[in-house]
Scaffold this active site. Structure first.
Site, PDB file in Angstrom:
ATOM      1  N   TYR A 123     -45.174 -57.052  31.807  1.00  0.00           N
ATOM      2  CA  TYR A 123     -44.035 -56.378  32.417  1.00  0.00           C
ATOM      3  C   TYR A 123     -44.194 -56.381  33.940  1.00  0.00           C
ATOM      4  O   TYR A 123     -45.216 -55.924  34.466  1.00  0.00           O
ATOM      5  CB  TYR A 123     -43.915 -54.936  31.928  1.00  0.00           C
ATOM      6  CG  TYR A 123     -43.542 -54.791  30.469  1.00  0.00           C
ATOM      7  CD1 TYR A 123     -43.040 -55.858  29.732  1.00  0.00           C
ATOM      8  CD2 TYR A 123     -43.694 -53.564  29.821  1.00  0.00           C
ATOM      9  CE1 TYR A 123     -42.713 -55.712  28.397  1.00  0.00           C
ATOM     10  CE2 TYR A 123     -43.349 -53.410  28.487  1.00  0.00           C
ATOM     11  CZ  TYR A 123     -42.867 -54.484  27.779  1.00  0.00           C
ATOM     12  OH  TYR A 123     -42.527 -54.333  26.454  1.00  0.00           O
ATOM     13  N   SER A 162     -35.308 -51.563  22.078  1.00  0.00           N
ATOM     14  CA  SER A 162     -33.890 -51.885  22.314  1.00  0.00           C
ATOM     15  C   SER A 162     -32.972 -51.072  21.403  1.00  0.00           C
ATOM     16  O   SER A 162     -32.117 -51.632  20.707  1.00  0.00           O
ATOM     17  CB  SER A 162     -33.628 -53.384  22.139  1.00  0.00           C
ATOM     18  OG  SER A 162     -34.113 -54.106  23.244  1.00  0.00           O
ATOM     19  N   PRO A 163     -33.108 -49.744  21.393  1.00  0.00           N
ATOM     20  CA  PRO A 163     -32.299 -48.922  20.481  1.00  0.00           C
ATOM     21  C   PRO A 163     -30.818 -48.857  20.823  1.00  0.00           C
ATOM     22  O   PRO A 163     -30.028 -48.415  19.997  1.00  0.00           O
ATOM     23  CB  PRO A 163     -32.938 -47.538  20.630  1.00  0.00           C
ATOM     24  CG  PRO A 163     -33.498 -47.530  22.019  1.00  0.00           C
ATOM     25  CD  PRO A 163     -34.014 -48.932  22.213  1.00  0.00           C
ATOM     26  N   GLY A 167     -27.634 -56.719  20.315  1.00  0.00           N
ATOM     27  CA  GLY A 167     -28.398 -57.779  19.665  1.00  0.00           C
ATOM     28  C   GLY A 167     -29.647 -58.044  20.463  1.00  0.00           C
ATOM     29  O   GLY A 167     -30.293 -57.107  20.936  1.00  0.00           O
TER      30      GLY A 167
END
Length: 310
Positions: A52, A220-221, A225
């Site tokens: 990251y 990625s809640p 997609g």
């Protein structure tokens, strides 16, 4: 904020996690405000990864520079990082040398003596589980890592690791949202001929994790997609947003909180990993931790997202 004891550990963790993959270009004050807002909401679990940032360990170092945690402040957080992705090739590397090097780099960047949890970041097709086991043993014995997990792995991939690794696999980080839920949809629609969502794509990963006390961490809640934009407020999902807005009004929270509650309502006792760097959205989403949707509300959201529930 609801908490639980992470299976196989003595860690008491919240069911909402703050992901820190987008803080590279934030100022010290912005990072501090983000983390303090999360902490005020009860989010004391922080998710990092060595890749990251604009350079290796970039976001980990940005976090450390901004917060400069004392040893007592460090103990107030559960800090998790990940290793295994190599940005410029060879793409994935679960070798002993890479895992050890990555952890040492994370510890230096974070300014801490230990990671509470280390995850293997996505699968490595060339994994040699004996190498992983040796790395985990050394990291555990040295006190550098206290618990271990994986991300985006299938039951059989985890079983292969567990044949050699002596430490419990405590977590599996998987993409999951109302609109990206094949691992839930398949179970609901199993054996329904000609229905695409009935096709087995994940080999029963949710049930596998429940059977083996592996905590699913949903990343990625709010994504529709695979990094193609959020569904909350999107005109691509008018029916879903109508339900989200109605339930948000009824519960007196933001729609993001309902999206979080949809995940935490599942009896697998999942954690939700937030990726936003907007403090207001963190605070709003955290409210979903305390909401227990009814079965009818949960399935209404599922249907509105486009999944067929018979």
């Amino acid at each position: 904020m609801k908490t639980f004891t992470l299976p196989h550990t003595d860690l008491v963790v919240p069911n909402v996690v703050l992901g820190l993959m987008r803080i590279q270009d934030k100022t010290d004050e912005e990072v501090r405000t983000l983390v303090s807002t999360a902490r005020d909401a009860g989010i004391t679990f922080l998710d990092h990864a060595d890749v990251y940032g604009s350079s290796k360990h970039g976001c980990e170092r940005r976090f450390s520079e901004a917060l400069r945690l004392t040893s007592s402040e460090r103990e107030q957080f559960v800090i998790q990082s990940k290793a295994g992705i190599v940005r410029e090739g060879p793409y994935f590397d679960f070798s002993y040398e890479h895992i050890i090097e990555s952890v040492d780099g994370s510890l230096e960047a974070l300014g801490t003596d230990y990671l509470d949890i280390l995850l293997l970041h996505r699968p490595d097709a060339l994994v040699e589980p004996e190498e992983v086991a040796r790395a985990f043993d050394d990291l555990s014995a040295s006190g550098k890592v206290r618990a271990f997990g994986v991300s985006n792995q299938t039951p059989r991939q985890i079983d292969l690791l567990r044949k050699y690794v002596t430490q419990p696999i405590v977590a599996n980080q998987l993409q999951l949202s109302i609109t990206h839920a094949p691992m839930i949809a398949q179970g609901v629609s199993a054996n329904m001929q000609h229905l695409d969502q009935s096709v087995v794509r994940d080999d029963g990963i949710i049930d596998y994790c429940r059977l083996n006390d592996i905590t699913i961490q949903a990343w990625s809640p709010f994504q529709a997609g695979f990094f193609d934009g959020p569904f909350v407020g999107s005109d691509r999902y008018p029916e879903l947003n109508a339900v989200l807005d109605r339930l948000a009004d009824e519960y007196g929270v933001a729609p993001e909180a309902i999206a979080v509650a949809w995940i935490t309502r599942h009896p697998a006792r999942m954690q939700v990993v937030l990726g936003t760097t907007t403090p207001e959205r963190v605070a709003a989403a955290a409210q979903g931790s305390e909401i227990s949707l009814t079965r009818a509300e949960w399935y209404e959201l599922f249907r509105a997202a486009g999944y067929l529930v018979p």
